[in-house]
Design a protein around this motif. Sequence first.
Motif, PDB file in Angstrom:
ATOM      1  N   GLN A  25     125.254  24.327  71.069  1.00 36.42           N
ATOM      2  CA  GLN A  25     126.249  25.293  70.617  1.00 36.42           C
ATOM      3  C   GLN A  25     125.651  26.684  70.445  1.00 36.42           C
ATOM      4  O   GLN A  25     126.338  27.689  70.612  1.00 36.42           O
ATOM      5  CB  GLN A  25     126.894  24.844  69.313  1.00 36.42           C
ATOM      6  CG  GLN A  25     128.041  25.783  68.883  1.00 36.42           C
ATOM      7  CD  GLN A  25     128.771  25.313  67.648  1.00 36.42           C
ATOM      8  OE1 GLN A  25     128.506  24.236  67.119  1.00 36.42           O
ATOM      9  NE2 GLN A  25     129.706  26.116  67.182  1.00 36.42           N
ATOM     10  N   SER A  51     135.140  16.326  73.052  1.00 39.10           N
ATOM     11  CA  SER A  51     134.853  15.051  72.380  1.00 39.10           C
ATOM     12  C   SER A  51     135.513  13.854  73.067  1.00 39.10           C
ATOM     13  O   SER A  51     134.909  12.785  73.175  1.00 39.10           O
ATOM     14  CB  SER A  51     135.298  15.108  70.915  1.00 39.10           C
ATOM     15  OG  SER A  51     136.707  15.261  70.818  1.00 39.10           O
ATOM     16  N   ASN A  92     125.701  14.705  65.714  1.00 36.32           N
ATOM     17  CA  ASN A  92     125.783  15.033  67.140  1.00 36.32           C
ATOM     18  C   ASN A  92     124.437  15.501  67.695  1.00 36.32           C
ATOM     19  O   ASN A  92     123.798  14.799  68.472  1.00 36.32           O
ATOM     20  CB  ASN A  92     126.857  16.092  67.389  1.00 36.32           C
ATOM     21  CG  ASN A  92     126.930  16.517  68.848  1.00 36.32           C
ATOM     22  OD1 ASN A  92     126.584  15.742  69.737  1.00 36.32           O
ATOM     23  ND2 ASN A  92     127.357  17.730  69.107  1.00 36.32           N
ATOM     24  N   MET A 151     133.175  21.167  69.176  1.00 36.36           N
ATOM     25  CA  MET A 151     132.993  19.789  69.636  1.00 36.36           C
ATOM     26  C   MET A 151     134.314  19.154  70.074  1.00 36.36           C
ATOM     27  O   MET A 151     134.340  18.319  70.979  1.00 36.36           O
ATOM     28  CB  MET A 151     132.353  18.946  68.531  1.00 36.36           C
ATOM     29  CG  MET A 151     130.936  19.360  68.184  1.00 36.36           C
ATOM     30  SD  MET A 151     130.187  18.309  66.906  1.00 36.36           S
ATOM     31  CE  MET A 151     131.130  18.806  65.449  1.00 36.36           C
TER      32      MET A 151
END
Length: 295
Positions: free
Chosen positions: A57, A179, A44, A175
């Motif tokens: 994050q 997503s 990612n 996530m």
Amino acid sequence: MTEQVLASWKEGPARKAILDFVHEATTPGGAFVEPADRIATFDNDGTLWVEQPMPPQFDFVFRAWEEEVKADPSLAERQPYKALVERDQQFFEGLATQEPQAVASLLEAFARSWAGTTPEEFDARVREWTTTVRDLRFGVPYTKLVYRPMLELLALLRANGFRVFVCSGGGRDFMRVFSEETWGIPKENVIGSAAAYTYTDGRIVRSRALLGGLDLGPGKPEHIFAHTGRLPAFAGGNADVDIEMLRSAAFALLVRHDDDQREYAYSKGAEASLATAEQLGWTVVSMKNDWTTLF
């Protein structure tokens, strides 16, 4: 394939290599990949969205920890809270390059911070972050900083019978919140470092323990196999922590960050992967030269 396939990719070796692989994998013959084995996995941070000046994050967790330190100043004496309070650049650089020890410290604290919460409570916090916080350079929510060429690649693979997974060292549950709407990837296809859950009094709650090891380096193919029962036919990454995942795949794609005008130009944390790509003949994508647009 239509003219709109990989529309944001310039004609060149990288685009051709992808299209050739997909054609060969879906055409009966020597390189044919059985539909059940058409697994595609992507890192990612730095592969699907920006990771500089720090993976998104970390912005989310740092905001939470600042509030925790205000409530309990004693936290400032231990990591990773100490680095946050002291603005420890070396520690932050370790996070930016996903250095395993630094990431482990962060994820352990991350697990502590939300221990005892339900998935709904955690999801609400992440959802608030995705809609209210903006990247300082680009001025938009982080979920708007996904690379358009990579979304086109995910669509191409799905259209040819591949099941697409995210495999990141970042938090799986973090996530999963975005997503489906951001990448078109179902929650169940998100693989990442995660907290263990317990079922108590009729509800699922997060525990303080991490589930398995970190999803970095060898942890990536290990987690992929544990999740899918297969290793990937196609894998995409951008850093040294992706080497093992890329080596486990039939086709490996490495994203090179070399566009300091539209994004960032850097190779720290990717030196070994770039050298391995040259040695093993992986397909290397230049953001500057292979993509007509980024976001």
